[in-house]
Scaffold this motif. Structure first.
Motif, PDB file in Angstrom:
ATOM      1  N   HIS A  11       0.822  -1.211   0.000  1.00  0.00           N
ATOM      2  CA  HIS A  11       0.000   0.000   0.000  1.00  0.00           C
ATOM      3  C   HIS A  11       0.861   1.268   0.000  1.00  0.00           C
ATOM      4  O   HIS A  11       1.993   1.281   0.483  1.00  0.00           O
ATOM      5  CB  HIS A  11      -0.991   0.046   1.176  1.00  0.00           C
ATOM      6  CG  HIS A  11      -2.244  -0.732   0.917  1.00  0.00           C
ATOM      7  ND1 HIS A  11      -3.122  -0.375  -0.076  1.00  0.00           N
ATOM      8  CD2 HIS A  11      -2.758  -1.847   1.504  1.00  0.00           C
ATOM      9  CE1 HIS A  11      -4.125  -1.241  -0.071  1.00  0.00           C
ATOM     10  NE2 HIS A  11      -3.922  -2.149   0.868  1.00  0.00           N
ATOM     11  N   THR A  12       0.252   2.310  -0.558  1.00  0.00           N
ATOM     12  CA  THR A  12       0.879   3.642  -0.600  1.00  0.00           C
ATOM     13  C   THR A  12       0.061   4.545   0.317  1.00  0.00           C
ATOM     14  O   THR A  12      -0.952   4.122   0.890  1.00  0.00           O
ATOM     15  CB  THR A  12       0.810   4.207  -2.028  1.00  0.00           C
ATOM     16  OG1 THR A  12      -0.582   4.322  -2.369  1.00  0.00           O
ATOM     17  CG2 THR A  12       1.515   3.304  -3.024  1.00  0.00           C
ATOM     18  N   ARG A  13       0.502   5.797   0.404  1.00  0.00           N
ATOM     19  CA  ARG A  13      -0.290   6.766   1.192  1.00  0.00           C
ATOM     20  C   ARG A  13      -1.704   6.894   0.602  1.00  0.00           C
ATOM     21  O   ARG A  13      -2.692   6.811   1.316  1.00  0.00           O
ATOM     22  CB  ARG A  13       0.435   8.124   1.183  1.00  0.00           C
ATOM     23  CG  ARG A  13      -0.377   9.285   1.746  1.00  0.00           C
ATOM     24  CD  ARG A  13       0.491  10.493   1.951  1.00  0.00           C
ATOM     25  NE  ARG A  13       1.483  10.168   2.965  1.00  0.00           N
ATOM     26  CZ  ARG A  13       1.275  10.265   4.281  1.00  0.00           C
ATOM     27  NH1 ARG A  13       0.124  10.691   4.731  1.00  0.00           N
ATOM     28  NH2 ARG A  13       2.216   9.943   5.137  1.00  0.00           N
ATOM     29  N   VAL A  35     -10.740  -1.754  15.603  1.00  0.00           N
ATOM     30  CA  VAL A  35     -10.095  -2.146  14.356  1.00  0.00           C
ATOM     31  C   VAL A  35      -8.941  -1.171  14.105  1.00  0.00           C
ATOM     32  O   VAL A  35      -9.100   0.044  14.183  1.00  0.00           O
ATOM     33  CB  VAL A  35     -11.091  -2.242  13.166  1.00  0.00           C
ATOM     34  CG1 VAL A  35     -11.890  -0.990  12.983  1.00  0.00           C
ATOM     35  CG2 VAL A  35     -10.382  -2.601  11.870  1.00  0.00           C
ATOM     36  N   SER A  36      -7.767  -1.746  13.866  1.00  0.00           N
ATOM     37  CA  SER A  36      -6.567  -0.931  13.657  1.00  0.00           C
ATOM     38  C   SER A  36      -5.857  -1.401  12.402  1.00  0.00           C
ATOM     39  O   SER A  36      -5.860  -2.593  12.097  1.00  0.00           O
ATOM     40  CB  SER A  36      -5.583  -1.102  14.823  1.00  0.00           C
ATOM     41  OG  SER A  36      -6.220  -0.895  16.050  1.00  0.00           O
ATOM     42  N   VAL A  37      -5.242  -0.446  11.701  1.00  0.00           N
ATOM     43  CA  VAL A  37      -4.424  -0.831  10.550  1.00  0.00           C
ATOM     44  C   VAL A  37      -3.008  -0.289  10.739  1.00  0.00           C
ATOM     45  O   VAL A  37      -2.812   0.802  11.261  1.00  0.00           O
ATOM     46  CB  VAL A  37      -5.013  -0.345   9.200  1.00  0.00           C
ATOM     47  CG1 VAL A  37      -6.406  -0.884   8.973  1.00  0.00           C
ATOM     48  CG2 VAL A  37      -5.008   1.158   9.076  1.00  0.00           C
ATOM     49  N   PHE A  38      -2.047  -1.087  10.311  1.00  0.00           N
ATOM     50  CA  PHE A  38      -0.641  -0.703  10.375  1.00  0.00           C
ATOM     51  C   PHE A  38      -0.120  -0.581   8.941  1.00  0.00           C
ATOM     52  O   PHE A  38       0.282  -1.577   8.341  1.00  0.00           O
ATOM     53  CB  PHE A  38       0.176  -1.769  11.115  1.00  0.00           C
ATOM     54  CG  PHE A  38      -0.238  -1.974  12.552  1.00  0.00           C
ATOM     55  CD1 PHE A  38       0.339  -1.214  13.570  1.00  0.00           C
ATOM     56  CD2 PHE A  38      -1.183  -2.918  12.889  1.00  0.00           C
ATOM     57  CE1 PHE A  38      -0.024  -1.408  14.898  1.00  0.00           C
ATOM     58  CE2 PHE A  38      -1.551  -3.117  14.211  1.00  0.00           C
ATOM     59  CZ  PHE A  38      -0.971  -2.361  15.220  1.00  0.00           C
ATOM     60  N   PRO A  39      -0.144   0.626   8.378  1.00  0.00           N
ATOM     61  CA  PRO A  39       0.382   0.808   7.018  1.00  0.00           C
ATOM     62  C   PRO A  39       1.903   1.000   7.069  1.00  0.00           C
ATOM     63  O   PRO A  39       2.469   1.171   8.146  1.00  0.00           O
ATOM     64  CB  PRO A  39      -0.313   2.096   6.563  1.00  0.00           C
ATOM     65  CG  PRO A  39      -0.522   2.879   7.813  1.00  0.00           C
ATOM     66  CD  PRO A  39      -0.674   1.883   8.936  1.00  0.00           C
ATOM     67  N   ALA A  43       2.942   5.867   4.682  1.00  0.00           N
ATOM     68  CA  ALA A  43       1.492   6.029   4.585  1.00  0.00           C
ATOM     69  C   ALA A  43       0.854   6.354   5.936  1.00  0.00           C
ATOM     70  O   ALA A  43      -0.367   6.338   6.065  1.00  0.00           O
ATOM     71  CB  ALA A  43       0.867   4.760   3.990  1.00  0.00           C
ATOM     72  N   LEU A  44       1.691   6.648   6.941  1.00  0.00           N
ATOM     73  CA  LEU A  44       1.122   6.989   8.244  1.00  0.00           C
ATOM     74  C   LEU A  44       0.227   8.218   8.106  1.00  0.00           C
ATOM     75  O   LEU A  44       0.553   9.154   7.377  1.00  0.00           O
ATOM     76  CB  LEU A  44       2.241   7.243   9.270  1.00  0.00           C
ATOM     77  CG  LEU A  44       2.975   5.979   9.741  1.00  0.00           C
ATOM     78  CD1 LEU A  44       4.121   6.350  10.661  1.00  0.00           C
ATOM     79  CD2 LEU A  44       2.039   4.997  10.432  1.00  0.00           C
ATOM     80  N   GLN A  45      -0.864   8.198   8.775  1.00  0.00           N
ATOM     81  CA  GLN A  45      -1.831   9.294   8.729  1.00  0.00           C
ATOM     82  C   GLN A  45      -2.747   9.157   9.932  1.00  0.00           C
ATOM     83  O   GLN A  45      -2.723   8.140  10.624  1.00  0.00           O
ATOM     84  CB  GLN A  45      -2.649   9.235   7.447  1.00  0.00           C
ATOM     85  CG  GLN A  45      -3.268   7.882   7.155  1.00  0.00           C
ATOM     86  CD  GLN A  45      -3.728   7.764   5.709  1.00  0.00           C
ATOM     87  OE1 GLN A  45      -4.827   8.172   5.398  1.00  0.00           O
ATOM     88  NE2 GLN A  45      -2.883   7.203   4.847  1.00  0.00           N
ATOM     89  N   LYS A  46      -3.530  10.210  10.165  1.00  0.00           N
ATOM     90  CA  LYS A  46      -4.438  10.136  11.310  1.00  0.00           C
ATOM     91  C   LYS A  46      -5.499   9.079  11.044  1.00  0.00           C
ATOM     92  O   LYS A  46      -5.906   8.877   9.901  1.00  0.00           O
ATOM     93  CB  LYS A  46      -5.095  11.495  11.540  1.00  0.00           C
ATOM     94  CG  LYS A  46      -4.069  12.480  12.099  1.00  0.00           C
ATOM     95  CD  LYS A  46      -4.652  13.836  12.360  1.00  0.00           C
ATOM     96  CE  LYS A  46      -3.503  14.766  12.751  1.00  0.00           C
ATOM     97  NZ  LYS A  46      -3.820  16.176  12.651  1.00  0.00           N
TER      98      LYS A  46
END
Ligand code: PEP
Length: 232
Positions: A11-13, A35-39, A43-46
């Motif tokens: 994945h990208t931003r 539910v949490s996602v770890f990009p 791609a870190l974002q709020k």
């Protein structure tokens, strides 16, 4: 039941932003604990309303001369306060020792992060019998404060990660039962969890949630997995 998506180096931003939007919409009206996602780091974002965004990695400093790393300052920019530590790919591919991992853990604990702490054994250990298995698994808690109130433990047998072969219910129960006796933290299972296996895994009493790699990469499919896991 808690659900965690580890994108690894996928994945990208832009695609992560689209993913979060889609997951939100797929899950609208679904009562869900978390539910949490770890990009990936780029791609870190709020997070959104219900989707928490966490970091796959972070060095144990605010900022400084650590080429290729990100630290607290970079995480704080996006209000990230959840981090994955001890994943077998960090241990095996990037050579993170238990001592190094424990330093990361202590630092992010000090910062009040929610820590998803991964442990798991290679197949060779499993085959050596229970004593060797648990000796190995417990050694992955060396230097780790397991009484930390924002700790979640993820049991991820290495032989089940990315192989398409999930551990059996009996395999999971064997380890989870012993971990539950020893530690109070919520306990996840990870390793080839798929939409077809989630019902069985979610039904195991000692499973408080799942950490999902490949089956989380598509938001629609991950939402379907979540809904199946919740029985809705
Ligand atoms: C993982 O690496 O955390 C993981 C569980 O991956 P997969 O679901 O692809 O086995």
């Amino acid at each position: 039941m808690q659900f965690f998506a580890n994108f690894k180096m996928n994945h990208t931003r832009a695609s992560t932003t689209a993913y979060i939007e889609q997951l939100e919409s797929e899950l609208s009206g679904v009562a869900i604990e978390s539910v949490s996602v770890f990009p990936p780091a780029t791609a870190l974002q709020k997070g959104s309303n219900r989707v928490v965004v966490g970091a796959q990695n972070g060095y144990f400093e605010q900022s400084g001369a650590y080429t290729g790393e990100i630290g607290l300052e970079q995480l704080q920019e996006f209000e990230i306060d959840t981090i994955l530590i001890g994943h077998s790919e960090r241990r095996e591919i990037f050579g993170e020792s238990q001592e190094f991992i424990a330093k990361k853990y202590a630092y992010y604990k000090e910062q009040g992060f929610h820590i998803v702490y991964c442990i798991g054994e290679p197949l060779s250990l499993r085959e050596q019998g229970e004593d060797a298995l648990f000796e190995y698994l417990y050694s992955q808690f060396d230097g780790i404060d397991t009484n930390y109130e924002k700790l979640t433990i993820a049991y991820e047998p290495i032989w089940a990660i990315g192989t398409g072969v999930s551990a059996t219910v009996a395999d999971i129960e064997l380890v989870h039962k012993r971990l539950k006796e020893k530690f109070d933290a919520p306990l996840l299972y990870g390793g080839s969890v798929k939409v077809d296996s989630i019902e069985q895994i979610a039904a195991i009493e000692s499973v408080d949630g799942v950490l999902v790699g490949s089956a989380s990469l598509n938001a629609k499919e991950f939402a379907a997995l979540i809904k199946r896991g919740l029985g809705v």
